[in-house]
Design a protein around this motif. Structure first.
Motif, mmCIF file in Angstrom:
data_model
loop_
_atom_site.group_PDB
_atom_site.id
_atom_site.type_symbol
_atom_site.label_atom_id
_atom_site.label_comp_id
_atom_site.label_asym_id
_atom_site.label_seq_id
_atom_site.Cartn_x
_atom_site.Cartn_y
_atom_site.Cartn_z
ATOM 1 N N TYR A 68 50.183 1.690 -25.035
ATOM 2 C CA TYR A 68 50.693 2.530 -23.957
ATOM 3 C C TYR A 68 50.986 3.937 -24.493
ATOM 4 N N LEU A 73 53.467 10.850 -13.732
ATOM 5 C CA LEU A 73 53.046 11.342 -15.035
ATOM 6 C C LEU A 73 52.420 12.727 -14.992
ATOM 7 N N TYR A 82 45.305 3.495 -12.819
ATOM 8 C CA TYR A 82 46.570 2.964 -13.333
ATOM 9 C C TYR A 82 46.960 1.690 -12.592
ATOM 10 N N TRP A 132 47.675 -0.835 -19.338
ATOM 11 C CA TRP A 132 48.193 0.162 -18.402
ATOM 12 C C TRP A 132 47.144 0.686 -17.429
ATOM 13 N N MET A 147 54.061 7.618 -21.130
ATOM 14 C CA MET A 147 54.595 6.605 -20.222
ATOM 15 C C MET A 147 56.127 6.609 -20.184
ATOM 16 N N CYS A 171 51.622 6.299 -10.134
ATOM 17 C CA CYS A 171 51.724 6.552 -11.575
ATOM 18 C C CYS A 171 51.272 7.976 -11.909
#
Length: 463
Positions: free
Chosen positions: A378, A356, A330, A296, A382, A352
């Motif tokens: 991960y 997040l 990321y 990731w 996520m 990302c």
């Protein structure tokens, strides 16, 4: 009989006994072979300017006894006149002046000379190659995108790369270094949601883009259109932008206009059928993360946006740049859908982090804190990425049959507006899911740097 005043435009090397009335436009200190001196650009009542060097042996005299100060006016006479053959020329006059022991400077602030008007080099001229690489130019534009950033001193100089746009939607690449880059970062941090206008004096122009050096440049920035006048300039940023582009009224893009700029709006069903690489805007549901051998996150080079490799420092990219510290970014493959059509899109660091609400480096630190070191594990956070309905700006890459995401937007009105332009049945089927972490306008989250690896996605491992 007293010598009469003459104009800067008439100065040649046929004589040295010139007498001119001038205003000091700019001044900077310099050092050569261990000797300090200073240089100035002066302008007369007709708006013409010329470059002047004050050598080391006269520096104290004209800093203390008869101080030469920016914006003051003077009578100056008797110089050494030579060809303007410097590598970089802050004045485009054919000749330059040098103070000698016989130079006379008097009549401080006796003359009425208007403030010089900035003579902006148009982006059109730059893009058409209508410039000289030995000339330094004044340039103004709106920051359209921010690219590679080195905000702290370390293995290399502080640096920021960005794209400037003018009123005609012409764009040029720019680089600021060291103090000018720090000034840029400071203004960007205060800009909030407003646009940032950059005014560069004495910028070096190259065919590969526009770069500023560290000898002559004076960089003024304004955060927001209503921020008032820029340092040393009597006009507002809007007025200067208008002057630079032939008098058009400056109206900045809205976030939504910028999102769709230079991109085709179309449903995902049309995107996956494209025969060539195309920038597109569409609306999709995020379905699931597709794990791959890269995990990731990845390490990136401190000098370029490319991936670094190695189990310990120094890490090296394919260009063999060495990076001593871990720079975590990321990169995730995410399956998206619109109706019955599915595709894989590569979501990069900025997007990302927006989804997040945490940077890659901070999330990895959390994982290390609980003893997890494998990048193939991960984090549970996520899961927040999936099940969202968002507008995406992407570059569809035919070679990979994937979309490289450039920006995201979850505003319900904007998503509905984009989706309403699609034929029935071509849009996502899910409802817009809102979270506490609003994506807003695809601005960086917190301290996360905008990252442009998506422009170099062919150079990263997409397997």
């Amino acid at each position: 009989m007293a010598r009469v005043f003459e104009f800067i435009k008439d100065i040649t090397d046929r004589k040295d006994l010139w007498k001119i009335t001038v205003k000091v436009k700019d001044k900077w200190n310099a050092t050569k072979e261990g000797k300090d001196f200073f240089q100035i650009v002066v302008v007369d009542s007709k708006g013409d300017d010329i470059f002047v060097l004050v050598p080391n042996e006269l520096k104290q005299k004209f800093e203390n006894e008869i101080p030469i100060t920016v914006n003051n006016t003077y009578t100056m006479q008797n110089f050494q006149v030579t060809k303007n053959d410097d590598q970089f020329k802050p004045s485009h006059h054919e000749f330059k002046l040098r103070f000698t022991g016989g130079t006379l400077v008097e009549d401080v602030n006796v003359h009425q000379i208007a403030d010089p008007v900035a003579k902006f080099k148009s982006f059109g001229d730059i893009l058409n190659g209508d410039f000289r690489e030995d000339y330094l130019y004044d340039v103004i534009g709106l920051v359209d995108e921010v690219g590679y950033q080195q905000p702290h001193y370390g293995n290399r100089k502080v640096q920021v790369n960005f794209i400037l746009r003018d009123l005609g939607n012409n764009v040029i690449n720019c680089t600021l270094w060291e103090n000018y880059a720090l000034k840029f970062f400071n203004v960007q941090n205060k800009a909030n949601e407003g646009p940032t206008i950059v005014f560069m004096k004495y910028a070096k122009v190259k065919h590969a883009g526009l770069l500023t050096g560290n000898t002559f440049n004076i960089v003024s920035l304004a955060a927001g259109i209503e921020s008032g006048t820029i340092t040393n300039v009597t006009e507002t940023p809007s007025q200067m932008m208008s002057q630079s582009s032939g008098g058009s009224q400056f109206t900045p893009y809205t976030a939504e206009q910028k999102f769709t700029h230079n991109a085709e709006v179309m449903p995902l069903s049309k995107i996956v059928q494209l025969a060539e690489d195309t920038k597109c805007v569409t609306v999709v549901d995020t379905v699931k993360i597709k794990p791959n051998k890269s995990g990731w996150y990845y390490l990136t080079c401190y000098k370029c946006p490319k991936q670094c490799f190695g189990d310990a420092p120094p890490y090296r990219c394919i260009d063999k740049h060495e990076t001593e510290t871990e720079i975590i970014r990321y990169k995730m493959d995410i399956e998206v859908a619109a109706g019955d059509v599915k595709a894989t899109c590569v979501f990069w660091d900025r997007e990302c982090a927006q989804l997040l609400g945490i940077s890659a480096s901070d999330l990895r630190a959390e994982m290390l804190g609980i003893g997890i070191t494998n990048h193939l594990v991960y984090p549970v956070q996520m899961d927040e990425i999936t099940g969202r309905t968002i507008a995406v700006k992407l570059k569809w890459q035919v070679k990979w049959k994937t979309g490289s995401v450039m920006a995201i937007h979850d505003g319900a009105d904007f998503v509905n507006e984009i989706q309403s332009s699609f034929p029935p049945g071509d849009g996502p089927q899910g409802n817009l899911i809102k979270s506490d972490k609003t994506i807003a306008k695809s601005e960086p989250y917190g301290e996360i740097d905008p990252f442009f690896a998506h422009k170099y996605s062919d150079e990263l491992d997409d397997e």
